[in-house]
Each structure stands twice: as structure tokens, then as C-alpha cells.
Write a protein that holds these residues in place. Structure first.
Motif, PDB file in Angstrom:
ATOM      1  N   GLU A  22      36.389  18.346 -22.754  1.00 55.19           N
ATOM      2  CA  GLU A  22      35.210  18.706 -23.542  1.00 55.19           C
ATOM      3  C   GLU A  22      34.412  19.790 -22.834  1.00 55.19           C
ATOM      4  OE1 GLU A  22      31.132  16.743 -25.387  1.00 55.19           O
ATOM      5  OE2 GLU A  22      32.648  15.449 -24.507  1.00 55.19           O
ATOM      6  N   ASN A  23      33.908  20.726 -23.610  1.00 52.18           N
ATOM      7  CA  ASN A  23      33.026  21.765 -23.094  1.00 52.18           C
ATOM      8  C   ASN A  23      31.595  21.255 -23.224  1.00 52.18           C
ATOM      9  OD1 ASN A  23      31.481  23.980 -22.497  1.00 52.18           O
ATOM     10  ND2 ASN A  23      32.465  25.360 -23.939  1.00 52.18           N
ATOM     11  N   GLU A  77      43.395  29.066 -25.043  1.00 59.34           N
ATOM     12  CA  GLU A  77      42.648  28.244 -25.985  1.00 59.34           C
ATOM     13  C   GLU A  77      41.180  28.351 -25.615  1.00 59.34           C
ATOM     14  OE1 GLU A  77      43.933  24.282 -26.966  1.00 59.34           O
ATOM     15  OE2 GLU A  77      45.964  24.725 -26.290  1.00 59.34           O
ATOM     16  N   ILE A  79      37.416  26.792 -26.053  1.00 60.25           N
ATOM     17  CA  ILE A  79      36.700  25.573 -26.410  1.00 60.25           C
ATOM     18  C   ILE A  79      35.226  25.942 -26.542  1.00 60.25           C
ATOM     19  CG2 ILE A  79      36.215  23.172 -25.810  1.00 60.25           C
ATOM     20  CD1 ILE A  79      38.586  23.371 -23.814  1.00 60.25           C
ATOM     21  N   GLU A  83      32.540  21.254 -28.148  1.00 56.27           N
ATOM     22  CA  GLU A  83      33.849  20.983 -28.718  1.00 56.27           C
ATOM     23  C   GLU A  83      34.786  20.409 -27.661  1.00 56.27           C
ATOM     24  OE1 GLU A  83      35.247  24.615 -30.436  1.00 56.27           O
ATOM     25  OE2 GLU A  83      33.949  24.419 -32.190  1.00 56.27           O
ATOM     26  N   ALA A  84      35.899  19.863 -28.133  1.00 54.44           N
ATOM     27  CA  ALA A  84      36.876  19.274 -27.215  1.00 54.44           C
ATOM     28  C   ALA A  84      38.283  19.560 -27.722  1.00 54.44           C
ATOM     29  CB  ALA A  84      36.658  17.771 -27.103  1.00 54.44           C
ATOM     30  N   VAL A  85      39.240  19.545 -26.801  1.00 50.24           N
ATOM     31  CA  VAL A  85      40.657  19.620 -27.134  1.00 50.24           C
ATOM     32  C   VAL A  85      41.339  18.408 -26.518  1.00 50.24           C
ATOM     33  CG1 VAL A  85      40.743  22.136 -27.318  1.00 50.24           C
ATOM     34  CG2 VAL A  85      41.212  21.048 -25.119  1.00 50.24           C
TER      35      VAL A  85
END
Length: 121
Positions: A22-23, A77, A79, A83-85
């Protein structure tokens, strides 16, 4: 600022692994990758006498990326703030025991990792 969390859940297929990044900052963060691999999961014996030492970092019992092939292309990618990946993997058929699992992004420009312990029956 990137924050990582790792979940490991025993299932019929083995141990399901999920790395969430997560950012938590106010600016977008871009992760740059050298290959198609986005995350690595590594399992170490959870021996209380060596956990967290350099010795157990060199002797994994399993590595997700070992023996796998990934595209040999640069990628990235981004972020956004808040947001999260997520990246997932499965450790199939591990032996019974307790393991320390390390999940980390394979990004070249950010050191993002998380750990958890899982007991396999």
C-alpha cells in the motif's frame, strides 16, 4: 511511503500467500521491474534460535520463483496515494512444520517486504 503486509493461509493446495503493498504517502510511487516477476516468496524454518539472523536467510527450504520462467522485459507499476497492489503465490505440498515466510516485491528501486509465520499440519 510503501507499507507491506503478508498473509499465509494453509489450504488443500498448500499454503496460499498474498503480499499486499500500500502507498501510505501523498505522492504516487512507481515500482520498476527487470522481468515479469513482481514478487518473491521465500520460506525458512521458523527455528527460534536462528529466526531473523543472517544464517537462516541463506538457507531457504522453498522459493516461489525457483524453477519458474518469467518474461525478460522491463516493466513498472504505479501505486497512487492510498492505493494498493497485491501479489499472490502458492507453496504446494510443504512438509509439516512451522515456517517463517518472507514476501518481497522484486522492484529494483524499492525495498518492500513483509514477513509472517505459518504452521503447516
Amino acid at each position: 511511503m510503501l507499507e507491506a503486509a503478508l498473509a499465509a493461509t494453509e489450504s488443500d493446495d498448500g499454503v496460499a500467500l498474498s503480499l499486499r503493498i500500500e502507498n501510505a504517502g501523498s505522492e504516487p510511487v512507481t515500482l520498476d521491474f527487470r522481468t515479469g516477476q513482481r514478487a518473491e516468496f521465500t520460506a525458512y524454518p521458523a527455528d527460534e534460535g536462528t529466526a531473523g539472523t543472517a544464517a537462516d536467510e541463506t538457507d531457504p527450504v522453498w522459493r516461489y520463483g525457483e524453477g519458474r520462467m518469467y518474461t525478460q522485459a522491463l516493466g513498472s507499476e504505479t501505486i497512487g496515494p492510498g492505493e494498493a497492489v497485491g501479489y499472490e503465490g502458492t507453496w504446494r505440498d510443504p512438509a509439516s512444520g512451522t515456517y517463517r515466510i518472507v514476501g518481497e516485491a522484486t522492484a529494483t528501486d524499492h525495498d518492500v517486504r513483509a514477513e509472517t509465520v505459518v504452521a503447516v499440519a
